[in-house]
Write a protein that holds these residues in place. Sequence first.
Motif, mmCIF file in Angstrom:
data_model
loop_
_atom_site.group_PDB
_atom_site.id
_atom_site.type_symbol
_atom_site.label_atom_id
_atom_site.label_comp_id
_atom_site.label_asym_id
_atom_site.label_seq_id
_atom_site.Cartn_x
_atom_site.Cartn_y
_atom_site.Cartn_z
ATOM 1 N N ALA C 134 0.821 -1.213 0.000
ATOM 2 C CA ALA C 134 0.000 0.000 0.000
ATOM 3 C C ALA C 134 0.853 1.259 0.000
ATOM 4 N N ARG C 135 2.087 1.144 0.466
ATOM 5 C CA ARG C 135 3.008 2.283 0.492
ATOM 6 C C ARG C 135 2.389 3.520 1.144
ATOM 7 N N ARG C 136 1.775 3.319 2.294
ATOM 8 C CA ARG C 136 1.235 4.439 3.050
ATOM 9 C C ARG C 136 2.106 4.642 4.285
ATOM 10 N N PRO C 137 2.344 5.900 4.695
ATOM 11 C CA PRO C 137 3.247 6.121 5.837
ATOM 12 C C PRO C 137 2.657 5.671 7.176
ATOM 13 N N LEU C 138 1.344 5.739 7.324
ATOM 14 C CA LEU C 138 0.746 5.472 8.631
ATOM 15 C C LEU C 138 -0.034 4.160 8.590
ATOM 16 N N TRP C 139 0.431 3.179 9.374
ATOM 17 C CA TRP C 139 -0.289 1.922 9.448
ATOM 18 C C TRP C 139 -1.238 1.959 10.641
ATOM 19 N N VAL C 140 -2.481 1.662 10.398
ATOM 20 C CA VAL C 140 -3.479 1.605 11.467
ATOM 21 C C VAL C 140 -3.955 0.162 11.548
ATOM 22 N N LEU C 141 -3.560 -0.534 12.613
ATOM 23 C CA LEU C 141 -3.747 -1.980 12.649
ATOM 24 C C LEU C 141 -4.607 -2.374 13.843
ATOM 25 N N ASP C 142 -5.633 -3.169 13.564
ATOM 26 C CA ASP C 142 -6.554 -3.592 14.608
ATOM 27 C C ASP C 142 -6.343 -5.084 14.864
ATOM 28 N N GLU C 143 -5.753 -5.430 16.002
ATOM 29 C CA GLU C 143 -5.461 -6.816 16.360
ATOM 30 C C GLU C 143 -4.789 -7.553 15.202
ATOM 31 N N PRO C 144 -3.628 -7.097 14.754
ATOM 32 C CA PRO C 144 -3.020 -7.694 13.553
ATOM 33 C C PRO C 144 -2.526 -9.124 13.756
ATOM 34 N N THR C 145 -2.323 -9.548 15.000
ATOM 35 C CA THR C 145 -1.673 -10.847 15.196
ATOM 36 C C THR C 145 -2.657 -11.982 15.439
ATOM 37 N N VAL C 146 -3.968 -11.712 15.298
ATOM 38 C CA VAL C 146 -4.944 -12.779 15.502
ATOM 39 C C VAL C 146 -4.641 -13.945 14.562
ATOM 40 N N SER C 147 -4.667 -15.138 15.081
ATOM 41 C CA SER C 147 -4.408 -16.402 14.384
ATOM 42 C C SER C 147 -3.007 -16.531 13.781
ATOM 43 N N LEU C 148 -2.050 -15.710 14.223
ATOM 44 C CA LEU C 148 -0.665 -15.907 13.792
ATOM 45 C C LEU C 148 0.091 -16.755 14.820
ATOM 46 N N ASP C 149 1.001 -17.629 14.346
ATOM 47 C CA ASP C 149 1.845 -18.382 15.280
ATOM 48 C C ASP C 149 3.054 -17.524 15.677
ATOM 49 N N ALA C 150 3.852 -18.030 16.602
ATOM 50 C CA ALA C 150 4.945 -17.233 17.164
ATOM 51 C C ALA C 150 5.918 -16.765 16.085
ATOM 52 N N ALA C 151 6.250 -17.675 15.150
ATOM 53 C CA ALA C 151 7.210 -17.318 14.108
ATOM 54 C C ALA C 151 6.657 -16.195 13.240
ATOM 55 N N SER C 152 5.358 -16.293 12.932
ATOM 56 C CA SER C 152 4.750 -15.265 12.081
ATOM 57 C C SER C 152 4.656 -13.938 12.797
ATOM 58 N N VAL C 153 4.401 -13.985 14.134
ATOM 59 C CA VAL C 153 4.348 -12.740 14.903
ATOM 60 C C VAL C 153 5.701 -12.051 14.834
ATOM 61 N N ALA C 154 6.780 -12.834 14.972
ATOM 62 C CA ALA C 154 8.121 -12.264 14.903
ATOM 63 C C ALA C 154 8.361 -11.658 13.524
ATOM 64 N N ARG C 155 7.929 -12.373 12.489
ATOM 65 C CA ARG C 155 8.088 -11.885 11.120
ATOM 66 C C ARG C 155 7.344 -10.560 10.937
ATOM 67 N N PHE C 156 6.106 -10.531 11.502
ATOM 68 C CA PHE C 156 5.290 -9.321 11.400
ATOM 69 C C PHE C 156 5.965 -8.159 12.141
#
Lengths: 241, 218, 208
Positions: C134-156
Amino acid sequence: MSIWEYANPVKFMRTSGAILPWVVAGAAVCTVTGLTWGFLTPEDYRQGSTVKIVFLHVPAAMMAINIWVMMLVASLIWLIRRHHVSALAAKAAAPIGAVMTVIGLITGAVWGQPMWGTWWEWDPRLTSFLILLLFYIGYMALWSAVEDPDSAADLTGVLCLVGSVFALLSRYAVFFWNQGLHQGASLSVQSGERMSAVYRYPLYLTMLGFGLLFLSLLLIRTRTEIRKRRLAALQAREMRT
Amino acid sequence: MIALLRRDLRLAIRAGGGFGLGVAFFLILCALVPFGVGPDTAALQPIAPGILWLGALLACLLSLDRIFALDHEDGSLDLLATSPLPLEGAVAIKALAHWITTGLPLIVAAPLFGILLHLPGAAVPALLASLLLGTPALSMLGAFGAAVTVGLRRGGLLLSLLVLPLYIPTLIFGTEMIRRGQEGGDTGTPLLFLAGITAGVLAVIPFAAAAALRVNLR
Amino acid sequence: MTLLAVQDLAVARGGLRTVEGVSFALDAGQALILRGPNGIGKTTLLRAVAGLQPPVAGRIEMADDAVAYAAHADGLKGALTVTENLAFWAQIFGGGDVAGAIAAMDLTGLAHRPAAALSAGQKRRLGLARLMVARRPLWVLDEPTVSLDAASVARFAAMVRGHLAQGGAALIATHIDLGLDAGVLDLTPYRARADSTARPAGFNEAFA
């Protein structure tokens, strides 16, 4: 002192509460007197006693259109100035307008049967009233379907704008589609005397009566809507604490 | 904008039924009418323009709720609303995609189904012209109805209740045009009215529909 | 450079105020974590910042078209492949490197699968990869880690860190510790007072 002060719910409640008894009394006097007077008029040489339904038919039909116009104005005020009373007044007016349309259609059918020999004719005027009824139904259905009151007011306001354009468009499209049996406007100003004074004066009185009747019903219903909003807000506040 | 159009068309093709269902419904309707009114040419021919237009209108109505409902469910609508694309443009594009997937196949099929209803060949140009001019207005008005009812429970039924009255002028001028074509009369007047309504609808309704969408998104 | 300035913000859900008097600012390179109990209005506040709903009171100042918003729904089409989904949003947002975003969220092996075949966590990763295109400067994230495993959370978290390093900012509602060098804003003290909850948009104060 400006008219917008009445957009304040408290001010509206106080003022409308004060004038309501007078409006109701005026509506009762005008409607009852007008209808009684109308009933006592002599029979028309062509239409016989059936002509007397005019005292219900014409005021109801007139109000059916005027109420839609009033809803359009109220919706515009809401969309532009965000006065809640205005939106609630438009909501309150719709069922009254729908009933007026139904009265216009039914009295028209009852009148049309002896005159034209049929209960229903796809005549432009009748058809456009049927279409108007469809718009009233859609408008009311949308109000009842949307839960959030402000969203409902916005959506019905937009629908009212679009619907007005299309109701008008349909009205002229229908003339294109079928030339009718219906007599022209009975009280047209420029085409001279259409209707003798014997009928005209009681008709004016019933029209005034129906106008006041609408106003009193509108005030009562708007007051109810405001109280409903207030009640919902109080309940929500209670749940919070 | 082109990307949105391409995505919607691709989805219509992959999801299946996008192009076919409306036409199938149209065919069924045209096939059922003779069972209702009898097979005589004398009975069918006068009502053929009306049946064809009503069929097109109802087939169009069938797929209206999908214009925004799916995008609303999966969150795409939120993302489109925050994208650089103006919401009015998105509405217009989605109405266009609806017209391509529903209106265009109906126009192609209409002359064939006209044969079923004994529509004389002389009326076919008028039939095609009226559908070509009228159906874009149906899609656009439908998008407005879909925008108003998106996210509502029982939205589908309400959608038809809101949209069908808006279709009346288009229906009147559309059938009138075919009828005149059938009788060899002057089709110019209804054609101009039909084109005028469609032009007005395409110019104004995207704004009303986008306003309704914004209300429904908040 | 300040990317987002929020002053005395109040938001309402279902016609009732949830939080009020919230003020904060986000500069380039900063992240802010929103916390607070369920129902306090985190989602509503984020939607207001994203421009999806008007605030009841207060001001939100930022540049036009600055926000990339990601919430519970990922805006994915099951019938399209991973690449097609991402390419679509890249085109809409006038954006960036689709293949790079796919690689960053470890979706390369799935690039040509239809999104309908992905697991919940994989879909989430695809939804988050959208932020990069999206190339937008401001990320607005609502519970972004739902259903992610530990490795994916680290990646995120690494992805967010990269975004911040490039001069972006992020406003995140989450209960997970992402290991970011981020400020934390607890919304609990800003819960709307009982006497003001009932006046969502100026209707009832007239009765007060």
